[in-house]
Motif scaffolding. Sequence first.
Motif, mmCIF file in Angstrom:
data_model
loop_
_atom_site.group_PDB
_atom_site.id
_atom_site.type_symbol
_atom_site.label_atom_id
_atom_site.label_comp_id
_atom_site.label_asym_id
_atom_site.label_seq_id
_atom_site.Cartn_x
_atom_site.Cartn_y
_atom_site.Cartn_z
ATOM 1 N N ARG A 1 -9.403 -4.374 5.044
ATOM 2 C CA ARG A 1 -9.767 -5.752 5.342
ATOM 3 C C ARG A 1 -11.222 -5.851 5.791
ATOM 4 O O ARG A 1 -11.807 -4.898 6.302
ATOM 5 C CB ARG A 1 -8.863 -6.329 6.431
ATOM 6 C CG ARG A 1 -9.050 -5.661 7.782
ATOM 7 C CD ARG A 1 -8.276 -6.355 8.890
ATOM 8 N NE ARG A 1 -8.816 -7.662 9.205
ATOM 9 C CZ ARG A 1 -9.837 -7.872 10.030
ATOM 10 N NH1 ARG A 1 -10.434 -6.852 10.625
ATOM 11 N NH2 ARG A 1 -10.253 -9.094 10.276
ATOM 12 N N ARG A 2 -11.771 -7.057 5.595
ATOM 13 C CA ARG A 2 -13.073 -7.419 6.146
ATOM 14 C C ARG A 2 -12.898 -8.693 6.959
ATOM 15 O O ARG A 2 -11.892 -9.398 6.821
ATOM 16 C CB ARG A 2 -14.087 -7.646 5.019
ATOM 17 C CG ARG A 2 -14.414 -6.395 4.214
ATOM 18 C CD ARG A 2 -15.261 -6.707 2.990
ATOM 19 N NE ARG A 2 -14.582 -7.624 2.084
ATOM 20 C CZ ARG A 2 -14.992 -8.848 1.802
ATOM 21 N NH1 ARG A 2 -16.091 -9.341 2.357
ATOM 22 N NH2 ARG A 2 -14.305 -9.604 0.966
ATOM 23 N N ALA B 1 -0.807 -9.056 1.404
ATOM 24 C CA ALA B 1 -1.008 -7.761 0.764
ATOM 25 C C ALA B 1 -0.125 -6.691 1.402
ATOM 26 O O ALA B 1 0.462 -5.848 0.709
ATOM 27 C CB ALA B 1 -2.475 -7.359 0.857
ATOM 28 N N VAL B 2 -0.013 -6.731 2.723
ATOM 29 C CA VAL B 2 0.849 -5.779 3.432
ATOM 30 C C VAL B 2 2.297 -5.961 3.008
ATOM 31 O O VAL B 2 3.015 -4.992 2.714
ATOM 32 C CB VAL B 2 0.707 -5.944 4.957
ATOM 33 C CG1 VAL B 2 1.772 -5.142 5.686
ATOM 34 C CG2 VAL B 2 -0.683 -5.520 5.405
ATOM 35 N N ALA B 3 2.748 -7.212 2.965
ATOM 36 C CA ALA B 3 4.133 -7.493 2.588
ATOM 37 C C ALA B 3 4.417 -7.016 1.165
ATOM 38 O O ALA B 3 5.484 -6.448 0.891
ATOM 39 C CB ALA B 3 4.419 -8.987 2.707
ATOM 40 N N LEU C 1 -1.400 -8.154 12.110
ATOM 41 C CA LEU C 1 -1.932 -8.307 10.753
ATOM 42 C C LEU C 1 -0.913 -7.908 9.691
ATOM 43 O O LEU C 1 -1.197 -7.974 8.501
ATOM 44 C CB LEU C 1 -3.193 -7.464 10.576
ATOM 45 C CG LEU C 1 -4.448 -8.022 11.228
ATOM 46 C CD1 LEU C 1 -5.616 -7.063 11.041
ATOM 47 C CD2 LEU C 1 -4.812 -9.388 10.646
ATOM 48 N N SER C 2 0.277 -7.496 10.128
ATOM 49 C CA SER C 2 1.303 -7.079 9.187
ATOM 50 C C SER C 2 2.529 -7.979 9.209
ATOM 51 O O SER C 2 3.336 -7.947 8.289
ATOM 52 C CB SER C 2 1.749 -5.641 9.504
ATOM 53 O OG SER C 2 0.667 -4.752 9.446
ATOM 54 N N PRO D 1 -8.991 -13.977 4.991
ATOM 55 C CA PRO D 1 -8.034 -14.733 5.800
ATOM 56 C C PRO D 1 -6.872 -13.837 6.239
ATOM 57 O O PRO D 1 -6.444 -12.954 5.485
ATOM 58 C CB PRO D 1 -7.553 -15.832 4.851
ATOM 59 C CG PRO D 1 -8.588 -15.919 3.789
ATOM 60 C CD PRO D 1 -9.149 -14.547 3.634
ATOM 61 N N ALA D 2 -6.368 -14.069 7.423
ATOM 62 C CA ALA D 2 -5.282 -13.240 7.945
ATOM 63 C C ALA D 2 -4.053 -13.316 7.052
ATOM 64 O O ALA D 2 -3.359 -12.308 6.847
ATOM 65 C CB ALA D 2 -4.935 -13.672 9.371
ATOM 66 N N GLU D 3 -3.770 -14.497 6.494
ATOM 67 C CA GLU D 3 -2.571 -14.617 5.650
ATOM 68 C C GLU D 3 -2.717 -13.833 4.357
ATOM 69 O O GLU D 3 -1.733 -13.355 3.801
ATOM 70 C CB GLU D 3 -2.248 -16.089 5.363
ATOM 71 C CG GLU D 3 -3.374 -16.928 4.767
ATOM 72 C CD GLU D 3 -3.447 -16.824 3.248
ATOM 73 O OE1 GLU D 3 -2.450 -16.398 2.647
ATOM 74 O OE2 GLU D 3 -4.511 -17.147 2.689
#
Length: 524
Positions: free
Chosen positions: A275-276, A287-289, A111-112, A280-282
């Motif tokens: 996250r929920r 957000a992580v990036a 997820l990252s 969407p995963a992207e």
Amino acid sequence: QTIEEIAARTFRSRGGRRATSSGLRNFVLDRTNAGHTFLLRKAKERILARTKGKYPAPLAILDVVGTGMDKGPRRGYEAEARAFGQLARSVTARHLMQLFFSANTAKKDPLSTPSGTPLRSFERLGIVGAGSMGIGLAAQILHRRALPLQVHDLQTGNLTRCLAAVDQYLGQQVALSRLPRHRLPLLRGLLSTTTSYEGFRHADLIFEAVPEELGLKREVLHELEQVNQGRAVLASCTSSLPIKHLVPDLAHPEQVLGMHFCSPVATVQLLEVVRRDENPAELVRSAVAFGRTLGKHVIVVNDGAGFYTSRCLAAYLNEAAHLFFEGYRVEDLDKTMLEWGFPVGPMSLLDELGLDLATRTIQLLHQTFGTRMEPPEGWDLLLTDGRLGRKALKGFYTYSRKRGKTGRVDPTVYNLRPPTVTTLRNPDLVTVTRRLVLAFVNEAMHCFHDGTLRTPSDGDLGAVFGVGFPAYLGGPFSYLDHCGAARVVGELDDLANRFGDRFRPSQILCDSARAGATFHGARS
């Protein structure tokens, strides 16, 4: 030789010319045994003041330097080799290396890390709320990313303070050589303020940073979605409210996630992305990036009251409040945890956070988790007495409008305790440490058991870089691996029998104790 004899000889060698005080001082410190001894003693005092003796490497380095100065380079190099070998095998080194591994593991989280789907590009940003969170976030975005940014607040005074605070922060970065001076005009030009949402119409990423009130946050998110027509990612900076409670009235709830920047934003190195399943995963990866471009360690947690860091911190602070109302002195509680390795004591931290925010968080967690988060009887008296902490210049400590915290406990705070409670003059500080530390650690286990926390590595990263759990212990999961789950379960059962069910050990901790398992496997 005495320092006086050295000074006299130096004076004669210069033909009687008076040496400058700084030149003579440097000569004595650099070239004499007496100077070396003085330097090493002062350096050791400063190291111990900062590390409380919990980190062996700085003291070992000092010993090696002393050996080289007194006995020559060869003996110094030999001492260095021996010290390095000993330190590399130490428990502290293993914990710090585990923390390093945890940071690397987080970067490889599915997820990252980028997948085949391109990440979203955030080029136009907005912040709603010009309080301490909004100001800190604005300063970081300008310093680290230099992106166009608009800050919204209904109070023009707040916007004026925001501009001044961000300008001050950027000036400090210039003074520290972290920012070229010639970039200041550019960065100042990228920041604008507004009392309307008109400028957010074309924003890519909007941070909601208004006060921690459910109704207000819902209203703001709804208004932003209407203005932006669902194009932007809406990131709530809430520290404890479940994101699912913020989005029921939105047409595009999948566009909303949590980005919990631990405060103060400029110095705390952690970002929790909340996250929920609808996200969407992207979007999560994007957000992580973005968080990493701000220089943060980023962990992804699942939605729920308090997320991870706020839950652990709340359990710790709530237990400190229980101890206070049982008769423990404020200064004893703070000193004990400072000596154990936390960067600030729990009572000082309550003053810094504000008792109003702490109360809202504790009430939410009590409603969600029951007895485990039950506040002590008398907590409400702190609020009715106006003890909101530093911002109100009234809390557990005394404050001056000009100088801030005075360092003195306000003696009148003890009047809020029941008359039957007497102040403990010879407190059992070993039990204090066990209660506070295990309240934190056990809540971390609950977070892992219920799925809020996804991995032990994230748990260690979040605790150390988010809320100041001592790094020399590696985080709560590394600490458990070192102590052994069976031993910790036994201690928690003992505390539960003595002080209440809030100490009942987490199911996952009990399971680990029965299986003899560790959380980090062989590396621990």
